[in-house]
Design a protein around this motif. Structure first.
Motif, mmCIF file in Angstrom:
data_model
loop_
_atom_site.group_PDB
_atom_site.id
_atom_site.type_symbol
_atom_site.label_atom_id
_atom_site.label_comp_id
_atom_site.label_asym_id
_atom_site.label_seq_id
_atom_site.Cartn_x
_atom_site.Cartn_y
_atom_site.Cartn_z
ATOM 1 N N GLU A 116 53.636 22.870 67.460
ATOM 2 C CA GLU A 116 55.011 22.858 67.943
ATOM 3 C C GLU A 116 55.910 22.063 66.998
ATOM 4 O O GLU A 116 57.045 22.447 66.740
ATOM 5 C CB GLU A 116 55.075 22.289 69.363
ATOM 6 C CG GLU A 116 54.492 23.203 70.424
ATOM 7 C CD GLU A 116 55.246 24.510 70.568
ATOM 8 O OE1 GLU A 116 56.479 24.514 70.464
ATOM 9 O OE2 GLU A 116 54.586 25.536 70.786
ATOM 10 N N ASP A 117 55.406 20.948 66.469
ATOM 11 C CA ASP A 117 56.180 20.147 65.509
ATOM 12 C C ASP A 117 56.479 20.963 64.257
ATOM 13 O O ASP A 117 57.588 20.916 63.728
ATOM 14 C CB ASP A 117 55.428 18.877 65.128
ATOM 15 C CG ASP A 117 55.462 17.822 66.222
ATOM 16 O OD1 ASP A 117 56.273 17.959 67.158
ATOM 17 O OD2 ASP A 117 54.673 16.868 66.136
ATOM 18 N N CYS A 159 50.528 20.255 69.850
ATOM 19 C CA CYS A 159 51.712 19.458 69.514
ATOM 20 C C CYS A 159 52.033 19.562 68.027
ATOM 21 O O CYS A 159 53.199 19.682 67.638
ATOM 22 C CB CYS A 159 51.504 17.995 69.899
ATOM 23 S SG CYS A 159 51.555 17.711 71.681
ATOM 24 N N CYS A 170 48.375 19.765 80.521
ATOM 25 C CA CYS A 170 49.380 20.825 80.456
ATOM 26 C C CYS A 170 50.582 20.368 79.641
ATOM 27 O O CYS A 170 51.114 19.272 79.844
ATOM 28 C CB CYS A 170 49.835 21.216 81.858
ATOM 29 S SG CYS A 170 48.500 21.983 82.821
ATOM 30 N N LEU A 171 50.974 21.200 78.697
ATOM 31 C CA LEU A 171 52.152 20.981 77.873
ATOM 32 C C LEU A 171 53.026 22.213 78.007
ATOM 33 O O LEU A 171 52.574 23.324 77.748
ATOM 34 C CB LEU A 171 51.759 20.791 76.403
ATOM 35 C CG LEU A 171 50.784 19.653 76.111
ATOM 36 C CD1 LEU A 171 50.276 19.755 74.692
ATOM 37 C CD2 LEU A 171 51.472 18.321 76.327
ATOM 38 N N LYS A 172 54.258 21.991 78.397
ATOM 39 C CA LYS A 172 55.157 23.114 78.660
ATOM 40 C C LYS A 172 54.471 24.022 79.684
ATOM 41 O O LYS A 172 54.089 23.573 80.741
ATOM 42 C CB LYS A 172 55.503 23.864 77.376
ATOM 43 C CG LYS A 172 56.303 23.055 76.389
ATOM 44 C CD LYS A 172 56.720 23.908 75.212
ATOM 45 C CE LYS A 172 57.516 23.103 74.222
ATOM 46 N NZ LYS A 172 57.966 23.889 73.107
ATOM 47 N N ASN A 173 54.285 25.301 79.325
ATOM 48 C CA ASN A 173 53.624 26.230 80.251
ATOM 49 C C ASN A 173 52.180 26.487 79.875
ATOM 50 O O ASN A 173 51.551 27.374 80.423
ATOM 51 C CB ASN A 173 54.386 27.561 80.285
ATOM 52 C CG ASN A 173 55.768 27.398 80.860
ATOM 53 O OD1 ASN A 173 55.976 26.558 81.714
ATOM 54 N ND2 ASN A 173 56.713 28.183 80.393
ATOM 55 N N LEU A 174 51.672 25.720 78.917
ATOM 56 C CA LEU A 174 50.301 25.924 78.454
ATOM 57 C C LEU A 174 49.410 24.772 78.902
ATOM 58 O O LEU A 174 49.794 23.616 78.827
ATOM 59 C CB LEU A 174 50.267 26.023 76.923
ATOM 60 C CG LEU A 174 51.084 27.168 76.316
ATOM 61 C CD1 LEU A 174 51.116 27.028 74.811
ATOM 62 C CD2 LEU A 174 50.481 28.502 76.709
ATOM 63 N N CYS A 175 48.214 25.115 79.341
ATOM 64 C CA CYS A 175 47.239 24.097 79.719
ATOM 65 C C CYS A 175 46.034 24.206 78.788
ATOM 66 O O CYS A 175 45.598 25.301 78.439
ATOM 67 C CB CYS A 175 46.778 24.292 81.168
ATOM 68 S SG CYS A 175 48.103 23.986 82.355
#
Length: 65
Positions: free
Chosen positions: A22-23, A19, A3-8
């Protein structure tokens, strides 16, 4: 499950891709902020110059009036 932030996501590869996305978004936002700051600086300088000219003109009117 990762899970990253609110996403799995189901895999490290998916997490890595997320990632990178997001970058890229962050770099894009930084570029937009920099461009906006530059425009703001230019506008501020223009307004300061305009105000300075107005004050100089007022001084001339008072001095020669």
């Amino acid at each position: 499950m990762i899970c990253l932030k609110n996403l799995c996501v189901n895999s490290i590869a998916s997490a890595s891709l997320l990632c990178k996305y997001e970058d890229a978004n962050l770099r894009s936002l930084k570029t937009k902020i920099s461009a906006t700051q530059s425009r703001l600086d230019t506008t501020t300088q223009g307004l300061q110059s305009k105000k300075l000219m107005e004050l100089e003109n007022q001084q001339r009117v008072v001095k020669w009036g």
